[in-house]
Design a protein around this motif. Structure first.
Motif, PDB file in Angstrom:
ATOM      1  N   MET A  22       0.838  -1.203   0.000  1.00  0.00           N
ATOM      2  CA  MET A  22       0.000   0.000   0.000  1.00  0.00           C
ATOM      3  C   MET A  22       0.878   1.260   0.000  1.00  0.00           C
ATOM      4  O   MET A  22       0.574   2.239  -0.673  1.00  0.00           O
ATOM      5  N   GLY A  23       1.957   1.233   0.753  1.00  0.00           N
ATOM      6  CA  GLY A  23       2.861   2.377   0.799  1.00  0.00           C
ATOM      7  C   GLY A  23       3.524   2.627  -0.549  1.00  0.00           C
ATOM      8  O   GLY A  23       3.762   3.765  -0.946  1.00  0.00           O
ATOM      9  N   ASP A  26       1.110   4.339  -2.822  1.00  0.00           N
ATOM     10  CA  ASP A  26       1.082   5.759  -2.469  1.00  0.00           C
ATOM     11  C   ASP A  26       2.212   6.495  -3.198  1.00  0.00           C
ATOM     12  O   ASP A  26       1.985   7.509  -3.867  1.00  0.00           O
ATOM     13  N   TRP A  60      -9.479   5.424  -7.656  1.00  0.00           N
ATOM     14  CA  TRP A  60     -10.102   6.630  -8.229  1.00  0.00           C
ATOM     15  C   TRP A  60      -9.077   7.554  -8.862  1.00  0.00           C
ATOM     16  O   TRP A  60      -9.400   8.260  -9.833  1.00  0.00           O
ATOM     17  N   HIS A  61      -7.859   7.559  -8.336  1.00  0.00           N
ATOM     18  CA  HIS A  61      -6.836   8.437  -8.918  1.00  0.00           C
ATOM     19  C   HIS A  61      -6.609   8.081 -10.390  1.00  0.00           C
ATOM     20  O   HIS A  61      -6.488   8.962 -11.244  1.00  0.00           O
ATOM     21  N   ALA A  64      -9.865   8.934 -12.485  1.00  0.00           N
ATOM     22  CA  ALA A  64     -10.045  10.370 -12.690  1.00  0.00           C
ATOM     23  C   ALA A  64      -9.034  10.886 -13.727  1.00  0.00           C
ATOM     24  O   ALA A  64      -9.375  11.693 -14.595  1.00  0.00           O
ATOM     25  N   THR A  67     -10.250   9.871 -17.079  1.00  0.00           N
ATOM     26  CA  THR A  67     -11.340  10.750 -17.519  1.00  0.00           C
ATOM     27  C   THR A  67     -10.777  11.993 -18.179  1.00  0.00           C
ATOM     28  O   THR A  67     -11.202  12.400 -19.264  1.00  0.00           O
TER      29      THR A  67
ATOM     30  N   PHE B  27     -12.044  11.194   1.134  1.00  0.00           N
ATOM     31  CA  PHE B  27     -10.613  11.419   0.904  1.00  0.00           C
ATOM     32  C   PHE B  27      -9.790  11.303   2.177  1.00  0.00           C
ATOM     33  O   PHE B  27     -10.234  11.688   3.254  1.00  0.00           O
ATOM     34  N   ALA B  57      -0.160   3.837   5.508  1.00  0.00           N
ATOM     35  CA  ALA B  57       0.621   3.762   4.275  1.00  0.00           C
ATOM     36  C   ALA B  57       0.132   4.694   3.169  1.00  0.00           C
ATOM     37  O   ALA B  57       0.930   5.272   2.434  1.00  0.00           O
ATOM     38  N   PHE B  58      -1.178   4.860   3.022  1.00  0.00           N
ATOM     39  CA  PHE B  58      -1.692   5.523   1.826  1.00  0.00           C
ATOM     40  C   PHE B  58      -2.486   6.777   2.189  1.00  0.00           C
ATOM     41  O   PHE B  58      -3.273   6.771   3.140  1.00  0.00           O
ATOM     42  N   ALA B  59      -2.283   7.849   1.418  1.00  0.00           N
ATOM     43  CA  ALA B  59      -3.139   9.024   1.541  1.00  0.00           C
ATOM     44  C   ALA B  59      -3.405   9.568   0.141  1.00  0.00           C
ATOM     45  O   ALA B  59      -2.547   9.480  -0.736  1.00  0.00           O
ATOM     46  N   ASP B  60      -4.627  10.108  -0.037  1.00  0.00           N
ATOM     47  CA  ASP B  60      -4.965  10.671  -1.351  1.00  0.00           C
ATOM     48  C   ASP B  60      -4.180  11.940  -1.631  1.00  0.00           C
ATOM     49  O   ASP B  60      -3.721  12.166  -2.743  1.00  0.00           O
ATOM     50  N   PHE B  61      -4.073  12.805  -0.606  1.00  0.00           N
ATOM     51  CA  PHE B  61      -3.395  14.085  -0.805  1.00  0.00           C
ATOM     52  C   PHE B  61      -2.336  14.274   0.273  1.00  0.00           C
ATOM     53  O   PHE B  61      -2.605  14.044   1.447  1.00  0.00           O
ATOM     54  N   HIS B  62      -1.161  14.686  -0.157  1.00  0.00           N
ATOM     55  CA  HIS B  62      -0.075  14.969   0.777  1.00  0.00           C
ATOM     56  C   HIS B  62       0.147  16.471   0.754  1.00  0.00           C
ATOM     57  O   HIS B  62       0.647  16.993  -0.244  1.00  0.00           O
ATOM     58  N   ARG B 112      -8.785  17.258  -8.929  1.00  0.00           N
ATOM     59  CA  ARG B 112      -8.411  15.861  -9.139  1.00  0.00           C
ATOM     60  C   ARG B 112      -9.576  14.886  -9.136  1.00  0.00           C
ATOM     61  O   ARG B 112      -9.517  13.867  -9.830  1.00  0.00           O
ATOM     62  N   ALA B 113     -10.598  15.163  -8.338  1.00  0.00           N
ATOM     63  CA  ALA B 113     -11.586  14.111  -8.043  1.00  0.00           C
ATOM     64  C   ALA B 113     -12.665  14.035  -9.129  1.00  0.00           C
ATOM     65  O   ALA B 113     -13.849  14.260  -8.874  1.00  0.00           O
ATOM     66  N   HIS B 114     -12.234  13.686 -10.340  1.00  0.00           N
ATOM     67  CA  HIS B 114     -13.181  13.699 -11.458  1.00  0.00           C
ATOM     68  C   HIS B 114     -14.107  12.490 -11.488  1.00  0.00           C
ATOM     69  O   HIS B 114     -14.851  12.307 -12.444  1.00  0.00           O
ATOM     70  N   GLN B 115     -14.051  11.652 -10.444  1.00  0.00           N
ATOM     71  CA  GLN B 115     -15.076  10.608 -10.346  1.00  0.00           C
ATOM     72  C   GLN B 115     -16.409  11.231  -9.910  1.00  0.00           C
ATOM     73  O   GLN B 115     -17.424  10.564  -9.905  1.00  0.00           O
TER      74      GLN B 115
END
Lengths: 363, 306
Positions: A22-23, A26, A60-61, A64, A67, B27, B57-62, B112-115
Motif C-alpha cells: 500500500m505504501g 502511495d 479513483w486516482h 479520474a 477521464t 478522501f 501507508a496511503f493518503a490521497d493528498f499529501h 483531481r476528483a473527477h469521479q
C-alpha cells in the motif's frame, strides 16, 4: 537515488504491480502525478491485465486521470479540425507533430497522454501566412517579453506560442524540428516529403514512423528543461515498440537518422529509453550506431546527468546531484542549440531576468 | 480514532514530523505543518474527524502548510501551501495559514476528483434528501448553509457538492464552514452551538473564520444523500422569505458553468447534470432573516417527506 523509481519500474514491468505494498502504491501515484503519467500508467496496467491489482483506495486516482486524458483527446481532435480549417483558408496543408499526431494517427503513444499544446510544421515560406490565418481564427501571440519575441523569431525553429482567445488552447507553429542555430539541422523539406496522410482525416498529415521517432528523440535532448522527461521517454518507448512490428524498421530508422543528422540523438534516446523502460532494441542497431557513441568518460558523465534529469520529477527520485544534473542537461541542450557567441549572452539574460521569462517557456 | 483523542503535543509532533493522517468524506489527507495556527485550527475544528497512525501507508493528498525559507520570514512572515512539495498558489501572510489549508484542500479535490461532478455549491440534507445551494459569492450561501446545519440539517459540504457519477447521489465532504465578514457575527448570534475559530483579516475574501461542523454531520460523512432540491439563495435586507420556482434549463446551464469540472467530463458531465436536474425541484430563494429562511426550508423538507 534515495527511494526507488517505482514509476519507471512499473512502466517497464507492469506485472510487478501485483506485488506492490500500500505504501508503494502511495509513492507510485505521487511519482506518476508529478511526471504527468498517471493516465499512461493506467493504460499500461490495463493492457498488461494488471489493473485489478490496483487497491481500492488508489483506484479513483487512475480513473479520474483517465477521464481527463480521454476528454483531452476529444478536445485535441476538435482543435485539429479547427486548425485545419484555419490553415485551409490560406491554402496551407496541415502537418501535425508530437502528441496531436499520435492522436490523429491513432497510435499507442496517444494512450493516456496529456496535452499542453498542439504542434504543427509548416514550410518556412508559409510561416507568415500561417500565423495570419491562425490569428484570424482567434489564436494570438501570448504575452512574451520583447526579448523572447525577438529570440523566437530570429533564432528558433518555431514562432512564439499562439493562444486561442476563447478556448485558451495553445499552438506551436514550427518551420523545422530544431533551431536554425543548432549543430545538427535536419532538413524540414525531407521530413515533409516523407510525411504520410492520416486515414479517415483527409487533409491531415503526420511525419512517417521513423521521422516521428527521430523528432521525439531530437526534442528530448535539445529541449532545455525536462519537466516531462520520463513522459517523453514513454512516448518514445511506445512509438518504438509499435513501429518495430514492421520487419525492416530498425535498419530504416538508423539510415534515416544518418540522413537527418540525428544519429547522435537517436543513440542517446535508445540508451535512456532502454535504461528507464527496457525497450527492446536489436543488437545490430547498437553496432550501427556505435560510431555516434561519445568517448567513455563523456558517456559516464552523460549517464550521470540523464539518469537523474529524466527520472520522475518527484522528491523521492532525487538525490544530492539531481539539481546539478538538471542544470547540466539545461546547459547542454542550449550548447547543442546555439553557438557560444549566442549561447553566453542568452544564458546570462535568462539567469538575471529569471523566473518570468522562464515561465513563459522561452527557452 | 478521532483527532480530539490525540494529545496536543502528539498532534504537533505528527504535524511537524510524518504528518497527521486524517479523513474528510471520501478522501484521506496527510497534513504537515510547523505553523501553530494550523495545529490550533485542526484541534478546534477537526476534533470529530478520523485520524490514523501517522505511519498509515496511503493518503490521497499529501499537503503541507509552512513558512517559505529566506529573509522575508523575518520581515513580513508568509506561508506556503504545497501539494506533495509543489505550491499551486502564491504565498499568503502567515496569519492566513489555516484558511489557506482549507482553500488548498478544496483545490486538491476540485482539480483531481473527477469521479464526481463537482459543483460550486453548499449542500445540506434532511430526511434523506439533499438541498444544493449554488450561488455566486456574496449571496449568503455559506451563511445559510451554516444556519441550516445549526438547525438540524446535516452538513454535506459548504463549497463542493460532489455528485457521484455512478450513482447520481451527493457524496458528503463535511469540513469546517468558511464564513466571511458579517456572516461571522451573524452565525455566532444565530446559535449558541456554533463554534467559530479565530478570524484571519485582510484575506482576498475579507475577514474569514471557520465554523466547526457538528458531530452528527462528521459521523455520517460516508452516508450519501439523494438530491432533492437546487435552491439559489439570495440575501436581501428586509426581504420576506420567498421561494420562486425556477426554470430547469436555466438551472442546468448555471450548474454546468459553475461546476469545477463539467467540461472535463465530456458527455458524461451532461448525463450526470441532466439526471440531477430531472430529479430535483429548482427554486430561487430570497430572504432577509435567517430564522425565516430556516423555517421555510423546514416546510420544504416536511412537504417532501409527507
Amino acid at each position: 537515488m534515495n527511494a526507488p523509481d517505482l514509476l519507471s519500474r512499473t512502466l517497464r514491468a507492469p506485472d510487478a504491480a501485483r506485488a506492490l505494498s500500500m505504501g508503494e502504491w502511495d509513492l507510485l501515484l505521487r511519482q506518476a502525478h508529478h511526471a504527468g503519467l498517471t493516465s499512461r500508467l493506467y493504460h499500461i496496467l490495463r493492457q498488461a491485465g494488471c489493473d485489478e491489482a490496483i487497491p481500492a483506495p488508489a483506484r479513483w486516482h487512475f480513473e479520474a486521470a483517465d477521464t481527463l486524458a480521454a476528454r483531452q483527446q476529444v478536445a485535441v481532435r476538435w482543435e485539429i479540425a479547427q486548425v485545419k480549417k484555419a490553415l485551409g483558408t490560406a491554402g496551407i496543408p496541415l502537418l501535425l507533430l508530437k502528441g496531436a499526431a499520435y492522436v490523429a494517427a491513432g497510435l499507442p503513444a496517444a494512450q493516456g497522454r496529456l496535452f499542453n499544446d498542439l504542434d504543427i510544421l509548416v514550410p518556412r515560406e508559409a510561416l507568415d501566412a500561417a500565423e495570419s490565418a491562425l490569428m484570424l481564427a482567434g489564436w494570438h501571440a501570448t504575452g512574451l517579453s520583447a526579448y523572447d519575441q525577438r529570440y523566437y523569431r530570429r533564432w528558433m525553429h518555431e514562432i512564439p506560442p499562439l493562444q486561442h482567445v476563447q478556448r485558451a488552447t495553445v499552438i506551436d507553429v514550427h518551420h523545422a524540428i530544431l533551431p536554425d542555430t543548432a549543430r545538427s539541422r535536419p532538413d524540414p523539406a525531407r521530413l515533409r516529403a516523407q510525411a504520410v496522410a492520416v486515414p479517415g482525416l483527409p487533409g491531415v498529415r503526420v511525419l512517417c514512423a521513423t521521422d516521428r521517432i527521430l523528432h521525439s528523440a531530437a526534442h528530448l535532448f535539445h529541449d532545455g528543461e525536462l519537466p516531462h522527461g520520463l513522459r517523453d521517454l514513454s512516448d518514445l518507448d511506445l512509438l518504438l515498440r509499435d513501429a518495430a512490428r514492421e520487419a525492416d524498421f530498425w535498419p530504416r530508422l538508423v539510415a534515416r537518422a544518418g540522413e537527418l543528422e540525428l544519429g547522435r540523438s537517436l543513440f542517446h534516446a535508445l540508451r535512456y529509453v532502454r535504461h528507464f523502460l527496457a525497450t527492446p532494441v536489436p543488437a545490430s542497431v547498437d553496432v550501427a550506431l556505435a560510431r555516434f557513441a561519445p568517448a567513455r568518460p563523456v558517456q559516464a558523465l552523460l549517464d550521470a546527468v540523464f539518469t537523474r534529469a529524466l527520472a520522475p520529477m518527484h522528491p523521492s527520485c532525487e538525490d544530492r546531484l539531481t539539481p546539478a544534473a538538471r542544470l547540466a542537461a539545461y546547459v547542454r541542450a542550449h550548447w547543442l542549440r546555439m553557438p557560444p557567441r549566442l549561447l553566453l549572452p542568452h544564458l546570462l539574460h535568462k539567469a538575471f531576468l529569471g523566473e518570468d521569462a522562464r515561465e513563459a517557456k522561452a527557452a | 480514532m478521532k483527532l480530539l483523542q490525540l494529545p496536543p503535543a502528539e498532534l504537533r509532533r505528527q504535524l511537524a514530523g510524518p504528518g497527521v493522517w486524517l479523513r474528510t468524506g471520501p478522501f484521506s489527507v496527510r497534513v504537515r505543518s510547523h505553523v501553530p495556527h494550523v495545529a490550533e485550527g485542526l484541534t478546534q475544528l477537526y476534533g470529530q474527524f478520523e485520524v490514523r497512525s501517522p505511519h498509515e501507508a496511503f493518503a490521497d493528498f499529501h499537503v503541507s502548510v509552512d513558512r517559505p525559507r529566506g529573509l522575508r520570514r523575518w520581515l513580513r512572515p508568509q506561508v506556503n501551501f504545497a501539494v506533495d512539495g509543489v505550491p499551486p498558489f502564491k504565498p499568503l501572510p502567515l496569519d492566513q495559514a489555516f484558511p489557506m489549508l482549507e482553500w488548498g484542500l478544496n483545490w486538491c479535490v476540485s482539480t483531481r476528483a473527477h469521479q464526481y461532478l463537482i459543483i460550486h455549491a453548499g449542500v445540506v440534507e434532511k430526511n434523506g434528501r439533499a438541498a444544493i445551494l449554488p450561488a455566486p459569492p456574496g449571496s449568503g450561501k455559506s451563511t445559510l448553509t451554516a444556519a441550516l446545519m445549526l438547525s438540524g440539517w446535516r452538513l454535506l459540504s459548504d463549497e463542493l457538492t460532489l455528485i457521484d457519477r455512478r450513482t447520481g447521489l451527493v457524496q458528503p465532504l463535511p469540513r469546517p464552514v468558511s464564513l466571511k465578514n458579517q456572516s461571522i457575527d451573524i452565525i455566532r448570534a444565530f446559535s449558541p452551538d456554533a463554534f467559530v475559530n479565530r478570524e484571519s483579516r485582510d484575506t482576498v475574501k475579507g475577514t474569514v473564520a471557520h465554523l466547526r461542523p457538528l458531530r452528527d454531520s462528521v459521523r455520517r460523512q460516508h452516508e450519501p444523500a439523494r438530491p432533492g432540491w437546487v435552491i439559489f439563495p439570495r440575501w436581501q435586507a428586509g426581504a420576506a422569505a420567498r421561494l420562486t420556482p425556477r426554470s430547469k434549463a436555466q438551472t442546468f446551464m448555471f450548474l454546468a458553468e459553475n461546476a469545477f469540472n463539467y467540461s472535463h467530463l465530456g458527455a458524461d458531465g451532461f448525463r450526470v447534470g441532466s439526471a440531477l436536474i430531472d430529479q430535483t425541484a429548482c427554486y430561487d430563494f430570497e430572504y432577509g432573516i435567517l430564522d425565516e429562511a430556516v423555517a421555510q426550508f423546514e416546510r420544504l423538507a416536511a412537504e417532501g417527506s409527507a
